[in-house]
Design a protein around this motif. Structure first.
Motif, PDB file in Angstrom:
ATOM      1  N   UNK A  22       0.848  -1.201   0.000  1.00 50.68           N
ATOM      2  CA  UNK A  22       0.000   0.000   0.000  1.00 50.68           C
ATOM      3  C   UNK A  22       0.884   1.251   0.000  1.00 50.68           C
ATOM      4  N   UNK A  23       1.981   1.195   0.749  1.00 49.58           N
ATOM      5  CA  UNK A  23       2.915   2.318   0.773  1.00 49.58           C
ATOM      6  C   UNK A  23       3.524   2.581  -0.591  1.00 49.58           C
ATOM      7  N   UNK A  24       3.850   1.506  -1.317  1.00 52.17           N
ATOM      8  CA  UNK A  24       4.386   1.649  -2.681  1.00 52.17           C
ATOM      9  C   UNK A  24       3.352   2.336  -3.583  1.00 52.17           C
ATOM     10  N   UNK A  25       2.099   1.900  -3.485  1.00 57.14           N
ATOM     11  CA  UNK A  25       1.023   2.470  -4.307  1.00 57.14           C
ATOM     12  C   UNK A  25       0.809   3.950  -3.975  1.00 57.14           C
ATOM     13  N   UNK A  26       0.747   4.272  -2.680  1.00 55.92           N
ATOM     14  CA  UNK A  26       0.504   5.664  -2.283  1.00 55.92           C
ATOM     15  C   UNK A  26       1.673   6.557  -2.676  1.00 55.92           C
ATOM     16  N   UNK A  27       2.899   6.064  -2.573  1.00 54.02           N
ATOM     17  CA  UNK A  27       4.071   6.843  -2.991  1.00 54.02           C
ATOM     18  C   UNK A  27       3.996   7.161  -4.478  1.00 54.02           C
ATOM     19  N   UNK A  28       3.498   6.213  -5.262  1.00 55.20           N
ATOM     20  CA  UNK A  28       3.424   6.407  -6.715  1.00 55.20           C
ATOM     21  C   UNK A  28       2.296   7.351  -7.129  1.00 55.20           C
ATOM     22  N   UNK A  29       1.292   7.539  -6.251  1.00 57.04           N
ATOM     23  CA  UNK A  29       0.107   8.302  -6.638  1.00 57.04           C
ATOM     24  C   UNK A  29      -0.024   9.677  -5.973  1.00 57.04           C
ATOM     25  N   UNK A  30       0.549   9.853  -4.796  1.00 53.13           N
ATOM     26  CA  UNK A  30       0.318  11.090  -4.040  1.00 53.13           C
ATOM     27  C   UNK A  30       1.540  11.998  -4.133  1.00 53.13           C
ATOM     28  N   UNK A  31       1.321  13.222  -4.615  1.00 54.67           N
ATOM     29  CA  UNK A  31       2.402  14.162  -4.907  1.00 54.67           C
ATOM     30  C   UNK A  31       3.256  14.495  -3.691  1.00 54.67           C
ATOM     31  N   UNK A  32       2.617  14.698  -2.534  1.00 53.62           N
ATOM     32  CA  UNK A  32       3.367  15.118  -1.354  1.00 53.62           C
ATOM     33  C   UNK A  32       4.377  14.051  -0.941  1.00 53.62           C
ATOM     34  N   UNK A  33       4.026  12.785  -1.121  1.00 53.69           N
ATOM     35  CA  UNK A  33       4.962  11.704  -0.798  1.00 53.69           C
ATOM     36  C   UNK A  33       6.121  11.682  -1.794  1.00 53.69           C
ATOM     37  N   UNK A  34       5.810  12.008  -3.054  1.00 49.58           N
ATOM     38  CA  UNK A  34       6.854  12.057  -4.073  1.00 49.58           C
ATOM     39  C   UNK A  34       7.785  13.234  -3.840  1.00 49.58           C
ATOM     40  N   UNK A  35       7.236  14.375  -3.467  1.00 51.31           N
ATOM     41  CA  UNK A  35       8.045  15.576  -3.261  1.00 51.31           C
ATOM     42  C   UNK A  35       8.952  15.462  -2.046  1.00 51.31           C
ATOM     43  N   UNK A  36       8.520  14.712  -1.048  1.00 45.51           N
ATOM     44  CA  UNK A  36       9.324  14.535   0.162  1.00 45.51           C
ATOM     45  C   UNK A  36      10.100  13.222   0.158  1.00 45.51           C
ATOM     46  N   UNK A  37       9.871  12.378  -0.867  1.00 47.63           N
ATOM     47  CA  UNK A  37      10.603  11.115  -1.045  1.00 47.63           C
ATOM     48  C   UNK A  37      10.488  10.200   0.180  1.00 47.63           C
ATOM     49  N   UNK A  38       9.312  10.191   0.799  1.00 51.90           N
ATOM     50  CA  UNK A  38       9.105   9.320   1.959  1.00 51.90           C
ATOM     51  C   UNK A  38       9.048   7.866   1.491  1.00 51.90           C
ATOM     52  N   UNK A  39       9.832   6.970   2.095  1.00 52.82           N
ATOM     53  CA  UNK A  39       9.844   5.563   1.663  1.00 52.82           C
ATOM     54  C   UNK A  39       8.504   4.879   1.902  1.00 52.82           C
ATOM     55  N   UNK A  40       8.245   3.845   1.120  1.00 59.27           N
ATOM     56  CA  UNK A  40       6.997   3.091   1.243  1.00 59.27           C
ATOM     57  C   UNK A  40       6.848   2.479   2.628  1.00 59.27           C
ATOM     58  N   UNK A  41       7.960   2.071   3.249  1.00 55.65           N
ATOM     59  CA  UNK A  41       7.888   1.467   4.580  1.00 55.65           C
ATOM     60  C   UNK A  41       7.395   2.469   5.624  1.00 55.65           C
ATOM     61  N   UNK A  42       7.772   3.732   5.467  1.00 54.35           N
ATOM     62  CA  UNK A  42       7.327   4.773   6.406  1.00 54.35           C
ATOM     63  C   UNK A  42       5.848   5.092   6.178  1.00 54.35           C
ATOM     64  N   UNK A  43       5.450   5.208   4.913  1.00 48.27           N
ATOM     65  CA  UNK A  43       4.044   5.483   4.584  1.00 48.27           C
ATOM     66  C   UNK A  43       3.152   4.350   5.096  1.00 48.27           C
ATOM     67  N   UNK A  44       3.518   3.125   4.750  1.00 46.27           N
ATOM     68  CA  UNK A  44       2.731   1.972   5.177  1.00 46.27           C
ATOM     69  C   UNK A  44       2.710   1.809   6.683  1.00 46.27           C
ATOM     70  N   UNK A  45       3.819   2.098   7.330  1.00 49.78           N
ATOM     71  CA  UNK A  45       3.892   1.970   8.783  1.00 49.78           C
ATOM     72  C   UNK A  45       2.966   2.924   9.503  1.00 49.78           C
ATOM     73  N   UNK A  46       2.954   4.177   9.073  1.00 43.87           N
ATOM     74  CA  UNK A  46       2.079   5.158   9.716  1.00 43.87           C
ATOM     75  C   UNK A  46       0.608   4.867   9.433  1.00 43.87           C
ATOM     76  N   UNK A  47       0.310   4.355   8.241  1.00 47.02           N
ATOM     77  CA  UNK A  47      -1.071   3.993   7.927  1.00 47.02           C
ATOM     78  C   UNK A  47      -1.528   2.823   8.793  1.00 47.02           C
ATOM     79  N   UNK A  48      -0.654   1.832   8.978  1.00 45.44           N
ATOM     80  CA  UNK A  48      -0.976   0.696   9.840  1.00 45.44           C
ATOM     81  C   UNK A  48      -1.136   1.150  11.294  1.00 45.44           C
ATOM     82  N   UNK A  49      -0.308   2.091  11.720  1.00 40.02           N
ATOM     83  CA  UNK A  49      -0.430   2.654  13.074  1.00 40.02           C
ATOM     84  C   UNK A  49      -1.768   3.372  13.236  1.00 40.02           C
ATOM     85  N   UNK A  50      -2.139   4.156  12.221  1.00 37.17           N
ATOM     86  CA  UNK A  50      -3.379   4.934  12.275  1.00 37.17           C
ATOM     87  C   UNK A  50      -4.609   4.031  12.333  1.00 37.17           C
ATOM     88  N   UNK A  51      -4.601   2.948  11.551  1.00 40.14           N
ATOM     89  CA  UNK A  51      -5.760   2.058  11.480  1.00 40.14           C
ATOM     90  C   UNK A  51      -5.753   0.996  12.574  1.00 40.14           C
TER      91      UNK A  51
END
Length: 464
Positions: A22-51
């Protein structure tokens, strides 16, 4: 050990894999993640924490699994750190050209600058602790700045592992704070780095980039669509009729891990002073040095490819990062948010200031490219430095990557070797003493950079 136990372990890894994707998909689709180059593991981790159960509690995942996630980084960090010496080669191929041989003289000063920067982060962290001394901070609060900035998300597991081995009750909190500083570091470091690249390009400080460059799409989205442009992960050193190349490299790493656990248990059983208190991952690194040295002595080092090894440790790191973030103790970390923010802001100022001043003054040739790579390493991970370097040197025409890679390797070994010092000192003598020790090492490292620069380039060299 039962079949059910291993089945549960395999099942609890499933959500980590799903949220990595999911982190890989969101990194590929959301501009803010691309502009800040946040890794998929960080994106997915925070989403899993949130849910997960700490926040929204909407996932049908047992709460016990998140307890396993909190332990996973401390386990995976052993093979991650143990793998560092495998395939290590410190001999750079120097060009006979006068200019290039001059540029390679930057390596020793760059090692001093990189080490000085990482030690300065310990100084800032424990200085913040000393300033907030009456705020009921735990003993090692402050170490997380250097752990998160220089070490990155994966190294937070090292801290958790070491504190847990010492039976310190706040190990989860400290690991969570390290994850927080690592997140600030990787985002802030990239934003600061891009701003500096734009400034340098406009003011003629970049050797190759004459105007701010657009970042290539594959770097932004996180994958390369063109198969012909996809890089190889390394050499296939073994024949699959005997053993898979990945399995061979993993076997070497796991062997070093087993030997490190055995050596540590032996030292504890015999009650040997000092040796019984060294972390298992430190033994893993020492033993891997011995294994790799023996392979080189026997002239079978051709069996190892450092790129293959890096992919294995990189895979472990991704799972360690997403597990650490998903299990981040939010309430405990929130209690320290003010000193964390102060520490992070001061960390950015000191890190950027040291690197800019010393690299500009004591490196000769491609100073900015080498500085920007080291900035990425000092606020994120090695690949963050490569990313920033690729922006101002898209074709990697300069020798900056070679210099940065070699200096990073030496600096990281020294950094891990000194890590235990910055845990023992504050527990035994307090934050103020630890701060002064860190300052002394910082000054010594920067003096080393100054002296080696003068030796390499002569007293007449006045900087860029």
């Amino acid at each position: 050990m039962t079949n059910a136990l291993f089945t549960d372990l395999l099942q609890c890894l499933g959500p980590l894999g799903i949220f990595l994707l999911i982190g890989v998909f969101l990194r590929a689709k959301i501009k803010i993640f691309q502009q800040t180059f946040i890794p998929a593991s960080v994106i997915g981790g925070f989403l899993l924490l949130l849910l997960g159960p700490q926040v929204m509690n909407v996932l049908p995942i047992p709460a016990d699994w998140f307890s396993i996630y909190s332990l996973l980084p401390g386990i995976l960090i052993v093979p991650i750190v143990a793998s560092v010496p495998l395939g290590l080669r410190l001999n750079s191929k120097q060009s006979s050209g006068g200019q290039n041989s001059e540029i390679f003289k930057n390596i020793l000063p760059l090692i001093g600058i990189g080490l000085g920067t990482s030690m300065a982060q310990f100084f800032v962290g424990y200085g913040t602790h000393a300033a907030f001394g009456n705020s009921n901070l735990y003993d090692v609060f402050g170490i997380e700045l250097a752990i998160g900035f220089v070490g990155g998300h994966g190294t937070a597991g090292t801290l958790g592992n070491m504190l847990q081995e010492l039976n310190l009750p706040y190990w989860k909190t400290s690991q969570g704070v390290a994850i927080t500083t690592a997140t600030f570091g990787i985002v802030g470091g990239i934003l600061i780095g891009i701003a500096l690249i734009n400034w340098a390009a406009r003011h003629g400080q970049t050797a190759l980039l004459k105007k701010p460059a657009d970042i290539a799409e594959p770097i932004r989205v996180g994958f390369e669509k063109d198969i012909s442009k996809q890089s190889s992960i390394g050499r296939e050193t073994m024949q699959s009729s005997s053993i898979d190349t990945l399995a061979f490299h993993a076997a070497l790493i796991f062997m070093a891990c087993l030997l490190s656990y055995l050596f540590l248990s032996w030292a504890k059983a015999l009650k040997i002073p000092v040796l019984g208190s060294i972390s298992v991952w430190a033994y893993g690194m020492i033993i891997m040095f011995a294994i790799w040295g023996l392979m080189c002595k026997l002239k079978i080092d051709y069996m190892v490819d450092s790129k293959i090894k890096s992919k294995i440790s990189g895979a472990f790191t991704d799972f360690a990062v997403i597990a650490a973030i998903a299990s981040l103790p939010l309430k405990a970390v929130a209690a320290y948010i003010v000193p964390i923010l102060v520490m992070v802001v001061l960390g950015f100022i000191v890190t950027t200031g040291i690197l800019f001043f010393f690299c500009k003054r004591f490196l000769k040739g491609y100073w900015f490219e080498q500085m920007i790579g080291t900035l990425g390493m000092a606020t994120g991970v090695f690949l963050t430095g490569v990313l920033l370097l690729r922006i101002c040197d898209p074709e990697l025409e300069s020798p900056a990557l070679a210099n940065y890679s070699l200096s990073y390797t030496v600096t990281s070994i020294i950094y891990f070797a000194m890590l235990n010092l910055f845990i023992v000192l504050p527990i035994a003598h307090g934050a103020l003493v630890t701060m002064m020790v860190a300052l002394g090492i910082t000054i010594a490292a920067l003096l080393f950079a100054t002296i080696t620069s003068r030796i390499s380039f002569g007293k007449e060299f006045k900087g860029n």
